[in-house]
Design an enzyme around this catalytic site. Structure first.
Site, PDB file in Angstrom:
ATOM      1  N   TYR A   3      -6.325  -0.029  -1.825  1.00  0.00           N
ATOM      2  CA  TYR A   3      -5.047  -0.386  -1.951  1.00  0.00           C
ATOM      3  C   TYR A   3      -4.816  -1.769  -1.827  1.00  0.00           C
ATOM      4  CZ  TYR A   3      -3.678   4.647  -3.237  1.00  0.00           C
ATOM      5  OH  TYR A   3      -3.796   5.896  -3.811  1.00  0.00           O
ATOM      6  N   GLU A  29      -2.972  11.309   0.085  1.00  0.00           N
ATOM      7  CA  GLU A  29      -4.540  11.639  -0.019  1.00  0.00           C
ATOM      8  C   GLU A  29      -5.181  11.588   1.395  1.00  0.00           C
ATOM      9  OE1 GLU A  29      -5.235   7.986  -1.891  1.00  0.00           O
ATOM     10  OE2 GLU A  29      -4.167   8.644  -3.608  1.00  0.00           O
TER      11      GLU A  29
END
Length: 385
Positions: free
Chosen positions: A98, A140
């Site tokens: 990310y 996640e």
């Protein structure tokens, strides 16, 4: 939640960013792969990059998320985030990635909007990005922790490869090592990684058409425009080892005793077939309505399995074929031709135009959107719905 400082800035700049987001995401991927070409080996789909689907999916997710925050600053779009998180987990996305995405995405934003962007605008959109990223990271992590093992990719041995309708093939796999196996839920999918002739690895998600025992069964359509299905059909045989993910996907059969409608088109029958099989194996007493559309009878990849399971539980089966036969209806599926049971839940999978049409008809018929569950494969360009 979106801060009061950032909300008016996002609201004011959303039309501009929305109008430019397609160009921004295209530039982002160019920057990302220039800096990290290894991400094209076993993570990002080259087919989706060439078609532009991946760029549109990222643009759609950013726009949908920002729009939600503007209109609902104290909440997050949980349905959209859950769908993305399951897809990410099936690909093995990590928290560190990310930060990499942020670096190159905001470089692309700064380049495209150089004449208008200010530090305040950049700060507000950075807040939006990290609100979305942090929510996905948490989801996640929970998905990874829910698995029976901590591996992202697990070796499975192909034990059978059987034709399933025109240009379709069903693969059955068993564990190739001692890694604990997560029980798959009806309707879930796995990612399958294959090595292509040029040495690159590519990944694609496939619904499990059966979730019984420790086996993995999925059916692929050859003419789907992707590299993975072609490689599976042409180069994979019983005895070969494939790397596959743990099972993911939140479109699974909900508990209850209300009626169930399973509507599919083409190879979209794979998740509905899995749900139907689980209902048949449990000997359900729920009213079940099975609806399927295809080009011709021979194109229906899982016709034998779904017909037998429907008979087992006395489910009503209706079929639409472009070339009608065997008592089918002619043309394309329409819920306006169906006597829908009251208080039913609808499970839907197939090409995007098909799902949009059937979803709209279901809502018009009185089925609440909260009881309509659909699975989108490939990049999710339907995120705002």
């Amino acid at each position: 939640m979106l801060s009061e400082k950032s909300r008016p800035i996002i609201e004011a700049t959303l039309p501009l960013v929305g109008s430019r987001i397609g160009a921004i995401t295209a530039d982002f991927y160019s920057r990302l792969f220039a800096a990290h070409p290894e991400l094209l080996d076993g993570l990002f789909s080259r087919s989706n990059q060439r078609s532009g689907d991946q760029q549109r999916a990222l643009a759609g997710s950013i726009a949908a998320f920002a729009s939600h925050l503007v209109n609902n600053p104290d909440t997050l779009p949980e349905k959209v985030l859950s769908r993305i998180a399951h897809k990410h987990a099936s690909l093995g996305i990590t928290e560190e990635q990310y930060g990499v995405v942020h670096e190159h995405l905001f470089a692309a934003i700064a380049a495209d909007l150089a004449e208008v962007i200010t530090p305040e605008i950049a700060e507000a959109w950075t807040e939006v990005y990290w609100l979305m990223a942090d929510a996905l990271i948490k989801l996640e992590k929970d998905l990874y922790a829910s698995q029976a093992n901590s591996k992202l990719w697990i070796p499975w041995r192909v034990t059978a490869k059987q034709p399933a309708g025109t240009d379709a093939m069903t693969f059955t796999l068993e564990p190739a090592d001692q890694t604990p196996v997560t029980d798959a839920k009806p309707g879930q999918y796995v990612s399958v990684k294959v090595q292509l002739p040029d040495g690159f690895r590519q990944v694609r998600q496939y619904s499990l058409s059966s979730t019984a025992g420790n086996s993995r069964v999925f059916t692929t359509k050859l003419n789907d425009g992707g590299e993975v299905s072609t490689a599976l059909h042409a180069g994979v045989e019983p005895g070969d080892i494939l790397e596959i993910s743990n099972p993911y996907g939140e479109i699974t059969l909900r508990e209850g005793d209300g009626p169930v409608i399973l509507a599919s088109a083409g190879i979209g029958c794979t998740p509905t077939a899995s749900i139907l099989r689980s209902l048949a194996e449990s000997g359900t007493r729920r009213k079940v309505l099975v609806l399927h559309a295809d080009k011709a009878m021979e194109n229906w990849a899982l016709s034998d399995q779904m017909t037998a399971d429907a008979v087992k539980i006395n489910a009503e089966l209706q079929l639409w074929l472009e070339n009608p036969q065997h008592g089918s209806k002619e043309g394309f599926m329409s819920l306006r031709e169906v006597d829908l049971p009251a208080h039913a839940s609808l499970y839907l999978c197939g090409p995007l135009p098909f799902m949009k049409k059937i979803r709209d008809e279901a809502i018009s018929a009185g089925i609440p959107a909260t009881r309509i569950h659909y699975e989108v494969f490939g990049p999710d360009v339907w995120l705002a719905n």
